[in-house]
Enzyme design. Structure first.
Site: not given
Length: 88
Positions: A46-49
């Site tokens: 989710f790449h921190c998003s």
């Protein structure tokens, strides 16, 4: 298998970060295969998003695979990624 690339709606001349998924594989499986079989490093998840993944519809599959193209990458590196993705 089909590769889906997620890009902004606006056209840009330069896009150094590309998120994608490969049908039939989780992002984690793709990342593991690219790393172990092709020595290509990517980020998965989710790449921190997480809210972006709600928007693009990738929550159920676990996010996306993300590749960052930088100053030290060559055209040969990009071709190697494309060739690796063709094996899926």
């Amino acid at each position: 298998n089909k590769v889906t690339i997620y890009i902004p709606d606006k056209e840009t001349d330069v896009l150094g970060i590309i998120s994608f998924n490969v049908d039939g594989y989780s992002p984690y499986e793709v990342g593991d295969i690219l790393s172990s079989e092709f020595d290509i490093c990517v980020r998965t998840g989710f790449h921190c998003s997480p809210f972006v993944h709600d928007l693009i519809g990738t929550v159920e599959v676990g996010g996306t695979v993300r590749v960052s193209i930088g100053a030290f990458n060559s055209e040969k590196d990009i071709d190697a990624l494309i060739d690796a993705l063709r094996t899926f």
